[in-house]
Write an enzyme that holds these catalytic residues in place. Structure first.
Site, mmCIF file in Angstrom:
data_model
loop_
_atom_site.group_PDB
_atom_site.id
_atom_site.type_symbol
_atom_site.label_atom_id
_atom_site.label_comp_id
_atom_site.label_asym_id
_atom_site.label_seq_id
_atom_site.Cartn_x
_atom_site.Cartn_y
_atom_site.Cartn_z
ATOM 1 N N CYS A 184 14.734 31.063 66.029
ATOM 2 C CA CYS A 184 14.086 30.462 63.811
ATOM 3 C C CYS A 184 12.964 29.548 64.301
ATOM 4 O O CYS A 184 12.419 29.431 63.892
ATOM 5 C CB CYS A 184 15.161 29.883 63.248
ATOM 6 S SG CYS A 184 16.737 31.109 63.397
ATOM 7 N N HIS A 205 13.247 25.640 57.575
ATOM 8 C CA HIS A 205 13.613 27.373 58.196
ATOM 9 C C HIS A 205 14.440 27.496 57.558
ATOM 10 O O HIS A 205 15.516 26.717 56.596
ATOM 11 C CB HIS A 205 14.349 27.691 59.500
ATOM 12 C CG HIS A 205 15.080 28.436 59.584
ATOM 13 N ND1 HIS A 205 14.587 29.734 59.460
ATOM 14 C CD2 HIS A 205 16.384 28.779 60.683
ATOM 15 C CE1 HIS A 205 15.113 30.791 59.922
ATOM 16 N NE2 HIS A 205 16.488 30.104 60.286
ATOM 17 N N ASN A 226 17.425 35.098 56.013
ATOM 18 C CA ASN A 226 16.812 34.525 56.617
ATOM 19 C C ASN A 226 15.480 35.347 57.606
ATOM 20 O O ASN A 226 16.642 36.268 57.874
ATOM 21 C CB ASN A 226 18.292 34.170 57.381
ATOM 22 C CG ASN A 226 17.677 33.613 58.925
ATOM 23 O OD1 ASN A 226 16.673 33.529 59.813
ATOM 24 N ND2 ASN A 226 18.861 32.734 59.899
HETATM 25 O O1 UT7 Z 1 18.726 31.108 61.328
HETATM 26 C C1 UT7 Z 1 19.749 29.900 62.119
HETATM 27 C C2 UT7 Z 1 20.237 28.920 62.492
HETATM 28 N N1 UT7 Z 1 21.503 29.393 61.072
HETATM 29 C C3 UT7 Z 1 22.129 28.437 60.401
HETATM 30 O O2 UT7 Z 1 21.930 27.579 60.123
HETATM 31 C C4 UT7 Z 1 23.059 29.178 59.813
HETATM 32 C C5 UT7 Z 1 24.351 28.134 59.343
HETATM 33 N N2 UT7 Z 1 25.426 28.478 58.569
HETATM 34 C C6 UT7 Z 1 25.814 28.862 57.346
HETATM 35 O O3 UT7 Z 1 25.309 28.975 57.329
HETATM 36 C C7 UT7 Z 1 26.994 29.626 57.080
HETATM 37 O O4 UT7 Z 1 28.062 28.405 58.082
HETATM 38 C C8 UT7 Z 1 27.423 30.143 56.519
HETATM 39 C C9 UT7 Z 1 26.893 30.806 55.619
HETATM 40 C C10 UT7 Z 1 27.743 31.297 57.896
HETATM 41 C C11 UT7 Z 1 29.167 29.986 56.388
HETATM 42 O O5 UT7 Z 1 29.120 29.017 55.498
HETATM 43 P P1 UT7 Z 1 30.368 28.898 55.464
HETATM 44 O O6 UT7 Z 1 30.379 27.479 53.891
HETATM 45 O O7 UT7 Z 1 30.687 27.999 56.284
HETATM 46 O O8 UT7 Z 1 31.705 29.603 55.584
HETATM 47 P P2 UT7 Z 1 32.654 29.734 56.562
HETATM 48 O O9 UT7 Z 1 32.434 30.166 57.887
HETATM 49 O O10 UT7 Z 1 33.804 28.432 56.634
HETATM 50 O O11 UT7 Z 1 33.819 30.694 55.596
HETATM 51 C C12 UT7 Z 1 34.773 30.280 54.500
HETATM 52 C C13 UT7 Z 1 35.466 31.405 53.984
HETATM 53 C C14 UT7 Z 1 35.843 32.023 55.531
HETATM 54 O O12 UT7 Z 1 37.231 32.630 55.108
HETATM 55 P P3 UT7 Z 1 38.759 31.690 54.975
HETATM 56 O O13 UT7 Z 1 39.011 31.574 56.282
HETATM 57 O O14 UT7 Z 1 37.971 30.307 54.329
HETATM 58 O O15 UT7 Z 1 40.036 32.743 54.576
HETATM 59 C C15 UT7 Z 1 35.332 33.735 55.846
HETATM 60 O O16 UT7 Z 1 36.466 34.240 56.148
HETATM 61 O O17 UT7 Z 1 34.367 32.502 53.595
HETATM 62 C C16 UT7 Z 1 34.978 33.903 53.969
HETATM 63 N N3 UT7 Z 1 33.338 34.821 54.469
HETATM 64 C C17 UT7 Z 1 32.528 35.321 53.720
HETATM 65 N N4 UT7 Z 1 34.134 36.062 51.950
HETATM 66 C C18 UT7 Z 1 32.324 36.713 51.428
HETATM 67 C C19 UT7 Z 1 32.350 34.368 55.354
HETATM 68 N N5 UT7 Z 1 31.258 34.932 55.146
HETATM 69 C C20 UT7 Z 1 32.140 35.539 53.893
HETATM 70 C C21 UT7 Z 1 30.758 36.666 52.818
HETATM 71 N N6 UT7 Z 1 32.166 37.164 51.859
HETATM 72 N N7 UT7 Z 1 29.865 37.369 53.133
#
Ligand code: UT7
Length: 330
Positions: free
Chosen positions: A116, A255, A286
Site C-alpha cells: 500500500c 491510504h 482499500n
Molecule cells: O492496507 C494496509 C493496512 N491495512 C490496515 O490498516 C487495516 C487495519 N485493520 C482494520 O482495518 C481492522 O482491524 C479490520 C477492519 C480488518 C477489522 O476490524 P476490527 O474492529 O479490528 O475487528 P476485529 O478483527 O477485532 O474483529 C471483531 C469481531 C470479531 O468477532 P468476535 O471475535 O469479537 O466475536 C470478528 O470475527 O468482528 C468479527 N468480524 C466480522 N463480523 C462481521 C470480522 N470481520 C467481520 C465481517 N463481518 N466482515
C-alpha cells in the site's frame, strides 16, 4: 551554477472498473452485514475489474487520463514507474505492458513492490530521477487488481479490498512541487499482512491452493494499531521535512484502509478535526497502491485541490512499509 531542478505533479488521472460490489452483495457471500462493514471500516462498496481486465489495463487508462490532464503526450514520457502488488505477470513488469499500451516509446520503466506504500515509494524514485537532471518527465502509477488475491470465502478480508488505478505525471519544474518525502520499512513484521504463497518460498501447488495461501492474510487488529501510530509519525516527519507546520497543510490524503484509522490520525494533526482528510474508501474500499493517487486525482478533478495547496499524503501497508510526502500543487 545551473539552477536547481525540482519535481512537480503536472497532471493526475484515475480509473475505476465499472462493476460495483456492494456490502449487500457481500452479505449474500459471507457471514457479514452492511452495518458491520460500514461502522468498522467506512466501506459501502468497491469496484471489481471485469474478467480479463488486468492491472496494466487499469494503470494504462489512468496514465492516459493523467497525461491528458497534464497536456502531454505519451512520447514525452521518459520513465514509467508502476507500484503494484498484483502485477499482470511475474515478468515482464506491468510497467513494460503499460509503456507499450500507451505508446510511451522513449520510456524505460519498472515495477515497485511496496504494497500500500508503493505509490509514495515510486513517487520518490521518480522525483529523484527528475531532480538529478537525468529525466524531465515520468509517469507514476499505482494500480491493483486485488480481487484476484482476495479470499472471497473469508469475511475477515473480503469486505476490505477493491480494484482500481491512479496515476500522476511528474515533470521537471523550477519550483518545488514535491516538498518532502519520508519513507520507512520494518521487515520484522512481514507476517502480519502478506500473501504466503506464489513466490519462490512457497511455489504454487495443489496444497497451497487448498490452503488459500495465494490470498491476502492480515492480522487486522494488530495492523490497525501499528497503522495509526506509524502513519501519525510519518505525517509529522513529512511535514517537518517540508519546513511546514501542521496548520499549513490544506489537504491530507491517507491510504484508504479504514475510516477509523484516517479519522484517528487526522484528528491528531493540527486543529483536531478530520475536515482536511480526503476520503473515498466508501466507494472503492482499500485499493492498496492505487488508493492515494485515486483519491488525489478525484480531489483535483472536483476542484478541492487547487494551485498553491499543500497536500500531505501518508501511506502504510504490508512489509511493513510506510511513507509521508508533502506536495505543493503547482
Ligand atoms: O492496507 C494496509 C493496512 N491495512 C490496515 O490498516 C487495516 C487495519 N485493520 C482494520 O482495518 C481492522 O482491524 C479490520 C477492519 C480488518 C477489522 O476490524 P476490527 O474492529 O479490528 O475487528 P476485529 O478483527 O477485532 O474483529 C471483531 C469481531 C470479531 O468477532 P468476535 O471475535 O469479537 O466475536 C470478528 O470475527 O468482528 C468479527 N468480524 C466480522 N463480523 C462481521 C470480522 N470481520 C467481520 C465481517 N463481518 N466482515
Amino acid at each position: 551554477m545551473s539552477p536547481k531542478i525540482y519535481a512537480a505533479i503536472s497532471g493526475a488521472g484515475h480509473y475505476a472498473p465499472e462493476k460495483v460490489l456492494t456490502n449487500a452483495d457481500l452479505e449474500r457471500m459471507v457471514d457479514t452485514s452492511d452495518e458491520w462493514i460500514r461502522t468498522r471500516t467506512g466501506i459501502r462498496e468497491r469496484r471489481i475489474a471485469a474478467e480479463g481486465e488486468c492491472t496494466s489495463d487499469m494503470g494504462a487508462e489512468a496514465a492516459r487520463r493523467a497525461l491528458a490532464n497534464a497536456g502531454l503526450a505519451a512520447e514525452d514520457v521518459e520513465a514509467v514507474y508502476v507500484a503494484t502488488c498484483t502485477p499482470d505477470m511475474v515478468f515482464p513488469s506491468t510497467a513494460c505492458l503499460i509503456q507499450a499500451a500507451i505508446g510511451a516509446g522513449r520510456a524505460y520503466g519498472y515495477d515497485l513492490s511496496a504494497a500500500c506504500s508503493g505509490f509514495l515509494m515510486a513517487l520518490d524514485a521518480a522525483a529523484a530521477a527528475i531532480e538529478s537532471g537525468r529525466i524531465r518527465t515520468a509517469l507514476v502509477i499505482g494500480a491493483e487488481k486485488l480481487s484476484t488475491v482476495t479470499d472471497w470465502t473469508s469475511r475477515d478480508t473480503c469486505v476490505l479490498f477493491g480494484d482500481g488505478a491512479g496515476a500522476v505525471v511528474l515533470t521537471a519544474s523550477d519550483r518545488p512541487g514535491i516538498r518532502s518525502n519520508y519513507l520507512g520499512v520494518d521487515g520484522n513484521q512481514a507476517d502480519i499482512l502478506y500473501i504466503p504463497a506464489g513466490g519462490c518460498k512457497r511455489p504454487p501447488s495443489e496444497e497451497t491452493i487448498r490452503q488459500h495461501q495465494h490470498f491476502i492474510h492480515m492480522a487486522g487488529r494488530e495492523t490497525f494499531k501499528i497503522a495509526v501510530n506509524t502513519m501519525l509519525g510519518a505525517a509529522q516527519e513529512a511535514i517537518r521535512r517540508a519546513g511546514l507546520q501542521e496548520s499549513d497543510i490544506d489537504w491530507m490524503i491517507f491510504h484508504q484502509a479504514n475510516w477509523r484509522i484516517i479519522d484517528a490520525v487526522a484528528k491528531r494533526l493540527g486543529d483536531g478535526s478530520a475536515d482536511r482528510a480526503i476520503m473515498n474508501l466508501d466507494r472503492y474500499g482499500n485499493t492498496s497502491a492505487a488508493s492515494i493517487p485515486l483519491a488525489l486525482s478525484e480531489a483535483v478533478a472536483d476542484g478541492r485541490i487547487q494551485s498553491g495547496h499543500k497536500v500531505l499524503m501518508v501511506a502504510f501497508g504490508g512489509g511493513l512499509t510506510w511513507g509521508g510526502t508533502v506536495v505543493e500543487w503547482i
